[in-house]
Design a protein around this motif. Structure first.
Motif, PDB file in Angstrom:
ATOM      1  N   ILE A 117      38.077  45.063  36.040  1.00  0.00           N
ATOM      2  CA  ILE A 117      37.660  45.115  37.440  1.00  0.00           C
ATOM      3  C   ILE A 117      38.110  46.449  38.026  1.00  0.00           C
ATOM      4  N   PRO A 118      37.196  47.254  38.547  1.00  0.00           N
ATOM      5  CA  PRO A 118      37.544  48.580  39.057  1.00  0.00           C
ATOM      6  C   PRO A 118      38.610  48.536  40.151  1.00  0.00           C
ATOM      7  N   ASP A 119      39.386  49.597  40.228  1.00  0.00           N
ATOM      8  CA  ASP A 119      40.522  49.660  41.150  1.00  0.00           C
ATOM      9  C   ASP A 119      40.125  49.557  42.623  1.00  0.00           C
ATOM     10  N   LYS A 120      38.904  49.971  42.978  1.00  0.00           N
ATOM     11  CA  LYS A 120      38.485  49.965  44.377  1.00  0.00           C
ATOM     12  C   LYS A 120      37.999  48.599  44.861  1.00  0.00           C
ATOM     13  N   VAL A 121      37.853  47.665  43.949  1.00  0.00           N
ATOM     14  CA  VAL A 121      37.339  46.340  44.310  1.00  0.00           C
ATOM     15  C   VAL A 121      38.341  45.595  45.188  1.00  0.00           C
ATOM     16  N   THR A 122      37.827  44.984  46.268  1.00  0.00           N
ATOM     17  CA  THR A 122      38.672  44.219  47.183  1.00  0.00           C
ATOM     18  C   THR A 122      38.374  42.722  47.140  1.00  0.00           C
ATOM     19  N   SER A 123      37.217  42.337  46.602  1.00  0.00           N
ATOM     20  CA  SER A 123      36.893  40.917  46.572  1.00  0.00           C
ATOM     21  C   SER A 123      36.058  40.551  45.346  1.00  0.00           C
ATOM     22  N   LEU A 124      36.298  39.337  44.861  1.00  0.00           N
ATOM     23  CA  LEU A 124      35.531  38.785  43.749  1.00  0.00           C
ATOM     24  C   LEU A 124      34.691  37.634  44.292  1.00  0.00           C
ATOM     25  N   PRO A 141      43.091  43.885  39.987  1.00  0.00           N
ATOM     26  CA  PRO A 141      43.701  45.101  40.535  1.00  0.00           C
ATOM     27  C   PRO A 141      44.329  44.874  41.902  1.00  0.00           C
ATOM     28  N   LYS A 142      45.167  45.807  42.301  1.00  0.00           N
ATOM     29  CA  LYS A 142      46.016  45.627  43.476  1.00  0.00           C
ATOM     30  C   LYS A 142      45.254  45.549  44.796  1.00  0.00           C
ATOM     31  N   ASN A 143      44.042  46.093  44.866  1.00  0.00           N
ATOM     32  CA  ASN A 143      43.307  46.096  46.134  1.00  0.00           C
ATOM     33  C   ASN A 143      42.566  44.788  46.410  1.00  0.00           C
ATOM     34  N   VAL A 144      42.508  43.903  45.427  1.00  0.00           N
ATOM     35  CA  VAL A 144      41.810  42.622  45.615  1.00  0.00           C
ATOM     36  C   VAL A 144      42.604  41.722  46.553  1.00  0.00           C
ATOM     37  N   THR A 145      41.942  41.242  47.607  1.00  0.00           N
ATOM     38  CA  THR A 145      42.581  40.330  48.560  1.00  0.00           C
ATOM     39  C   THR A 145      41.831  39.003  48.658  1.00  0.00           C
ATOM     40  N   PHE A 146      40.698  38.892  47.958  1.00  0.00           N
ATOM     41  CA  PHE A 146      39.920  37.662  48.043  1.00  0.00           C
ATOM     42  C   PHE A 146      39.301  37.336  46.691  1.00  0.00           C
ATOM     43  N   ILE A 147      39.441  36.082  46.261  1.00  0.00           N
ATOM     44  CA  ILE A 147      38.788  35.575  45.058  1.00  0.00           C
ATOM     45  C   ILE A 147      37.961  34.368  45.471  1.00  0.00           C
ATOM     46  N   GLY A 148      36.653  34.447  45.273  1.00  0.00           N
ATOM     47  CA  GLY A 148      35.754  33.378  45.699  1.00  0.00           C
ATOM     48  C   GLY A 148      35.893  32.123  44.866  1.00  0.00           C
ATOM     49  N   ASN A 195      40.984  25.810  37.901  1.00  0.00           N
ATOM     50  CA  ASN A 195      41.743  25.653  39.140  1.00  0.00           C
ATOM     51  C   ASN A 195      42.161  26.976  39.765  1.00  0.00           C
ATOM     52  N   LEU A 196      41.737  28.068  39.146  1.00  0.00           N
ATOM     53  CA  LEU A 196      42.254  29.380  39.556  1.00  0.00           C
ATOM     54  C   LEU A 196      42.146  29.621  41.059  1.00  0.00           C
ATOM     55  N   CYS A 197      40.975  29.361  41.621  1.00  0.00           N
ATOM     56  CA  CYS A 197      40.765  29.702  43.023  1.00  0.00           C
ATOM     57  C   CYS A 197      41.327  28.649  43.961  1.00  0.00           C
ATOM     58  N   VAL A 198      41.868  27.587  43.388  1.00  0.00           N
ATOM     59  CA  VAL A 198      42.521  26.581  44.205  1.00  0.00           C
ATOM     60  C   VAL A 198      44.016  26.895  44.335  1.00  0.00           C
ATOM     61  N   VAL A 199      44.611  27.389  43.261  1.00  0.00           N
ATOM     62  CA  VAL A 199      46.049  27.533  43.259  1.00  0.00           C
ATOM     63  C   VAL A 199      46.531  28.920  43.662  1.00  0.00           C
ATOM     64  N   TYR A 200      45.662  29.898  43.726  1.00  0.00           N
ATOM     65  CA  TYR A 200      46.070  31.230  44.134  1.00  0.00           C
ATOM     66  C   TYR A 200      45.566  31.560  45.542  1.00  0.00           C
ATOM     67  N   GLU A 201      46.376  32.290  46.252  1.00  0.00           N
ATOM     68  CA  GLU A 201      45.984  32.710  47.592  1.00  0.00           C
ATOM     69  C   GLU A 201      46.659  34.030  47.909  1.00  0.00           C
ATOM     70  N   SER A 202      45.900  34.969  48.495  1.00  0.00           N
ATOM     71  CA  SER A 202      46.481  36.242  48.870  1.00  0.00           C
ATOM     72  C   SER A 202      47.399  36.069  50.058  1.00  0.00           C
ATOM     73  N   LYS A 203      48.596  36.610  49.975  1.00  0.00           N
ATOM     74  CA  LYS A 203      49.527  36.520  51.096  1.00  0.00           C
ATOM     75  C   LYS A 203      49.006  37.247  52.325  1.00  0.00           C
ATOM     76  N   THR A 204      48.206  38.322  52.072  1.00  0.00           N
ATOM     77  CA  THR A 204      47.672  39.086  53.203  1.00  0.00           C
ATOM     78  C   THR A 204      46.612  38.315  53.948  1.00  0.00           C
ATOM     79  N   ASN A 205      46.039  37.283  53.307  1.00  0.00           N
ATOM     80  CA  ASN A 205      45.032  36.454  53.982  1.00  0.00           C
ATOM     81  C   ASN A 205      45.601  35.121  54.430  1.00  0.00           C
ATOM     82  N   GLY A 206      46.900  35.023  54.441  1.00  0.00           N
ATOM     83  CA  GLY A 206      47.507  33.793  54.919  1.00  0.00           C
ATOM     84  C   GLY A 206      48.115  32.966  53.820  1.00  0.00           C
TER      85      GLY A 206
END
Length: 206
Positions: A117-124, A141-148, A195-206
């Motif tokens: 996943i490219p470094d500039k990506v912020t959401s999946l 990558p570190k810039n991702v803040t959202f996983i659908g 379960n990936l998108c159920v158990v993970y959450e970005s701290k920056t999004n709450g």
């Protein structure tokens, strides 16, 4: 050959005798290569946009290149949903360095083995890699803040999820010994890909 809309540089349709992206072709139109049974590899390093379902269900497509081999940089900044949906033999999908968003259903039901996943990506996007049963490892990558939702649902051989910036992610469920682990062990029944998108959450999004 292919049909190109010259004012926009959009490839509208390509037939089985397609020999490569011509210089004037900078955009891949919706469904332009849909179900093309002759397409094996495609070089998109001079393309700027790939529209919805552009390469959907291409059964013989095995390799996609979006970046220049020397610079490591690509020109594609936008990809539509389902662009590589159902490409069952697609093993090598190289995404453009300039992408900021991975669209919904990008490579769902495809044969990809690994994905960078490219470094500039912020959401999946939702279900972007759903049912990619050959996929074994993903690095976020570190810039991702959202996983659908369902981004990796059905990836039955996915054994490792690595977060470059793991301190900014948290588990939404309490699993002893797993919180803030840089390399999460997916073998735990509560940590599987479904379960990936159920158990993970970005701290920056709450």
């Amino acid at each position: 050959g292919c049909l190109i809309h010259k004012p926009t540089g959009t490839i509208i349709h390509a037939n089985k005798e397609f020999g490569g992206i011509p210089p004037e072709g900078s955009i891949i139109g919706s469904s332009a290569f849909k179900s093309n049974g002759a397409l094996n590899e495609i070089d998109l390093e001079n393309v700027t946009k790939i529209n919805t379902y552009a390469f959907g269900n291409c059964p013989m497509l095995t390799k996609v290149v979006m970046n220049n081999a020397d610079s490591g940089k690509g020109k594609v900044t936008e990809i539509g949903s389902q662009a590589f949906w159902g490409c069952i033999n697609l093993k090598d999908l190289e995404l453009s360095s300039e992408l900021t968003t991975i669209p919904d259903y990008l490579a769902q039901n495809s044969g990809i083995l690994t994905i960078t996943i490219p470094d500039k990506v912020t959401s999946l996007g939702s279900a972007c890699f759903k049912n990619c049963t050959n996929l074994t490892e993903v690095i976020i990558p570190k810039n991702v803040t959202f996983i659908g939702s369902n981004a990796f649902n059905g990836c039955s051989n996915l054994s490792s999820i690595k977060f470059d910036d793991y301190e900014n992610w948290k588990l939404c469920t309490t699993i002893a010994g797993e919180t803030n682990e840089e390399d999460i062990d997916m073998s735990d029944s509560n940590m599987n890909a479904n379960n990936l998108c159920v158990v993970y959450e970005s701290k920056t999004n709450g």
